[in-house]
Design a protein around this motif. Structure first.
Motif, PDB file in Angstrom:
ATOM      1  N   HIS A 145       0.837  -1.205   0.000  1.00  0.00           N
ATOM      2  CA  HIS A 145       0.000   0.000   0.000  1.00  0.00           C
ATOM      3  C   HIS A 145       0.871   1.255   0.000  1.00  0.00           C
ATOM      4  O   HIS A 145       0.555   2.246  -0.678  1.00  0.00           O
ATOM      5  N   MET A 165       2.119   1.810  -3.425  1.00  0.00           N
ATOM      6  CA  MET A 165       1.002   2.255  -4.279  1.00  0.00           C
ATOM      7  C   MET A 165       0.845   3.780  -4.254  1.00  0.00           C
ATOM      8  O   MET A 165       0.450   4.379  -5.259  1.00  0.00           O
ATOM      9  N   GLU A 204       2.596   5.612  -7.022  1.00  0.00           N
ATOM     10  CA  GLU A 204       2.345   5.053  -8.360  1.00  0.00           C
ATOM     11  C   GLU A 204       2.668   6.052  -9.466  1.00  0.00           C
ATOM     12  O   GLU A 204       3.249   5.701 -10.495  1.00  0.00           O
ATOM     13  N   SER A 205       2.307   7.314  -9.268  1.00  0.00           N
ATOM     14  CA  SER A 205       2.553   8.316 -10.314  1.00  0.00           C
ATOM     15  C   SER A 205       4.045   8.570 -10.527  1.00  0.00           C
ATOM     16  O   SER A 205       4.460   9.086 -11.565  1.00  0.00           O
ATOM     17  N   LYS A 238       4.751  -1.530 -11.577  1.00  0.00           N
ATOM     18  CA  LYS A 238       3.504  -0.772 -11.718  1.00  0.00           C
ATOM     19  C   LYS A 238       2.337  -1.709 -12.029  1.00  0.00           C
ATOM     20  O   LYS A 238       1.237  -1.559 -11.470  1.00  0.00           O
ATOM     21  N   GLU A 239       2.568  -2.665 -12.892  1.00  0.00           N
ATOM     22  CA  GLU A 239       1.507  -3.622 -13.239  1.00  0.00           C
ATOM     23  C   GLU A 239       1.158  -4.511 -12.052  1.00  0.00           C
ATOM     24  O   GLU A 239      -0.022  -4.787 -11.789  1.00  0.00           O
ATOM     25  N   LEU A 249       1.438  -3.895  -8.854  1.00  0.00           N
ATOM     26  CA  LEU A 249       0.747  -3.161  -7.788  1.00  0.00           C
ATOM     27  C   LEU A 249      -0.759  -3.134  -8.024  1.00  0.00           C
ATOM     28  O   LEU A 249      -1.549  -3.158  -7.066  1.00  0.00           O
ATOM     29  N   LYS A 250      -1.153  -3.114  -9.282  1.00  0.00           N
ATOM     30  CA  LYS A 250      -2.588  -3.085  -9.607  1.00  0.00           C
ATOM     31  C   LYS A 250      -3.280  -4.406  -9.279  1.00  0.00           C
ATOM     32  O   LYS A 250      -4.507  -4.456  -9.151  1.00  0.00           O
ATOM     33  N   GLU A 251      -2.489  -5.463  -9.155  1.00  0.00           N
ATOM     34  CA  GLU A 251      -3.073  -6.774  -8.870  1.00  0.00           C
ATOM     35  C   GLU A 251      -2.985  -7.155  -7.392  1.00  0.00           C
ATOM     36  O   GLU A 251      -3.451  -8.221  -6.991  1.00  0.00           O
ATOM     37  N   THR A 299      -3.861  -7.527  -3.558  1.00  0.00           N
ATOM     38  CA  THR A 299      -5.091  -7.539  -2.762  1.00  0.00           C
ATOM     39  C   THR A 299      -4.710  -7.560  -1.287  1.00  0.00           C
ATOM     40  O   THR A 299      -3.558  -7.855  -0.916  1.00  0.00           O
ATOM     41  N   TYR A 316      -1.823  -4.802   2.286  1.00  0.00           N
ATOM     42  CA  TYR A 316      -1.264  -5.062   0.964  1.00  0.00           C
ATOM     43  C   TYR A 316       0.245  -5.276   1.133  1.00  0.00           C
ATOM     44  O   TYR A 316       0.959  -4.362   1.549  1.00  0.00           O
ATOM     45  N   THR A 357       4.062  -8.932  -4.770  1.00  0.00           N
ATOM     46  CA  THR A 357       4.424  -8.561  -6.152  1.00  0.00           C
ATOM     47  C   THR A 357       5.466  -9.523  -6.717  1.00  0.00           C
ATOM     48  O   THR A 357       5.530  -9.712  -7.936  1.00  0.00           O
TER      49      THR A 357
END
Length: 460
Positions: A86, A89, A92-93, A186-187, A189-191, A193, A201, A206
């Motif tokens: 988290h 995350m 992320e930007s 980055k990819e 992190l979107k997955e 849970t 998180y 990852t």
């Protein structure tokens, strides 16, 4: 494969935790080890490794961290503490589509830039999706384990509480520092849970996401396990301070500096010391101090942000933000305050204080003297007990003492005043006017002896 000729490198440093065990009013990552905050040590290591930009993920006392570190980095805020994944995350930007990205912790000051360089080079050479910094320890209790197959390939990271009997025997642990291909991080992190007992998180998830997509995950074992130590308490702060102190002192000894008692000598990482200098016990050398060759420092000396020439001796004294030239002796028990420039072949003796002053070559200030806001020439002699009276209660004033002047014992020089070239002041004088060149300045009452004064006093 060198770092310089490959893709770019960025760093995310996690620094949002409260650090309750520190029992402190300030952010844990701002506590200092040998003059630098915990997080500044980590920032410096990342820069040394080639990181082009850094993002700090802040939370508890975040504004305080911003104020301390300044504008040289970017910031992301983790308002809720929902795990390491988290935290990442929130940045992320900051994570681009190209290059590699280090993920580090702000409370691990012993990590070195050299180790991070090696990890990045390993990561790129092996074309890993992510590379973990691991360590082999005697007691892995509580740590996540790195599980490998028979060929030594990474299989999984398993937390201590989830490990089976065989996995608990593994002594290779996850050190908590990573180098990711930025796009894959980055990819992944979107997955992530939070489907676990803690409802958090986890960044370690990852690793398995990236592995499941067919990318290579591996761990590089750090040579010095101390590098992964985190600071969560005052006792651990002291522990890492001792480790860093020994590391720095060994470096100087390897470079030709004699340190009589390394356990009782404190030298900060930005200090520079020339060969054949001897450091005695109890010395504390701080900031961006530069000490020349063949010097004797200590015992019980503190030097901060100073420049010391060759063949200088400083004993049981304090030198702050000042310069000292060649073959000068200072102390014992001298106090050189900021913005002083002391020349070469000078004696600054016991119980002498110098502040915001320049002192020319071959001048002697042997003992019990205060020189403040003064410009002193060469070959000047100060008698014992001289005081430059530089403050009128509202403003500071400067005094000038030109070459070859001789200041008698217990002279008060009331600023602003000039003692010109080769002039003398009589002992016990309070000088309020300029003394011409080669003149004698006398400013004291004529002595009067009252005969039989004691008898008259006793008969009253």
């Amino acid at each position: 494969m060198s770092i310089s000729d490959t893709r770019g490198l960025s760093t995310i440093i996690l620094a949002a935790g409260e650090g309750t065990r520190m029992k402190s009013k300030k952010s844990k990552v701002l506590h200092k080890v040998l003059g630098k905050s915990l997080i500044q040590h980590v920032i410096n290591a990342a820069k040394y490794a080639g990181s082009e930009k850094t993002c700090l993920v802040i939370g508890y006392k975040g504004e305080e961290v911003k104020e301390a570190i300044g504008d040289g980095v970017e910031y992301a805020v983790q308002k809720e503490r929902l795990g390491t994944g988290h935290a990442v995350m929130q940045a992320e930007s900051f994570i681009g589509e190209e290059g590699d990205i280090l993920v580090l912790y702000g409370d691990t000051p012993l990590i070195t830039g050299e180790t991070l360089k090696n990890m990045i080079e390993t990561h790129r050479k092996e074309q890993n999706g992510v590379t973990i910094l691991s360590a082999i320890v005697e007691d892995p209790t509580g740590y996540g384990r790195i599980i490998r197959d028979e060929s030594g390939n990474f299989v999984k990271n398993v937390e201590h509480k989830d490990a089976n009997e065989e996995e608990l025997k593994v002594r290779e642990i996850n050190g908590g520092m990573y180098c990711f291909q930025a796009k894959l991080l980055k990819e992944a992190l979107k997955e992530l849970t939070n489907d676990n007992v803690q409802g958090e998180y986890y960044l370690t998830d990852t690793l398995h996401i990236i592995l499941s997509k067919g990318y290579k995950v591996n761990a590089m074992i750090v040579k010095d396990t101390n590098e992964i130590l985190g600071v969560n308490s005052r006792a651990q702060l002291s522990e890492v301070t001792q480790i860093m102190k020994r590391r720095i002192n060994k470096k100087f000894m390897d470079e030709g500096v004699t340190i009589i008692d390394p356990e009782n000598t404190y030298i900060e990482p930005d200090v520079s010391i020339g060969i054949d200098t001897i450091i005695y016990p109890g010395s504390i050398i701080q900031g961006e101090t530069v000490i020349g060759e063949d010097c004797i420092i200590g015992p019980n000396t503190r030097i901060e942000h100073a420049k010391i020439g060759n063949d200088v001796s400083i004993e049981s004294s304090v030198v702050l933000e000042s310069e000292i030239g060649l073959s000068t002796t200072v102390g014992p028990f001298a106090y050189i305050r900021p913005n002083s420039k002391i020349g070469s072949h000078i004696k600054i003796g016991d119980f002498v204080e110098v502040k915001n002053s320049t002192i020319g070559n071959h001048t002697k200030v042997s003992h019990l003297t205060y020189i403040g806001d003064a410009d002193v020439g060469a070959n000047v002699n100060f008698g014992c007990g001289t005081v430059i009276v530089n403050y009128d209660g509202r403003k500071k004033h400067r005094t000038t003492i030109e070459d070859g002047a001789f200041i008698g014992c217990n002279t008060n020089l009331v600023s602003p005043v000039t003692v010109h070239k080769e002039a003398y002041t009589a002992a016990g004088s309070t000088i309020t006017e300029d003394v011409p060149s080669r003149a004698l300045g006398i400013a004291r009452a004529r002595q009067i002896n009252k005969e039989n004064w004691v008898d008259k006093k006793n008969n009253r």
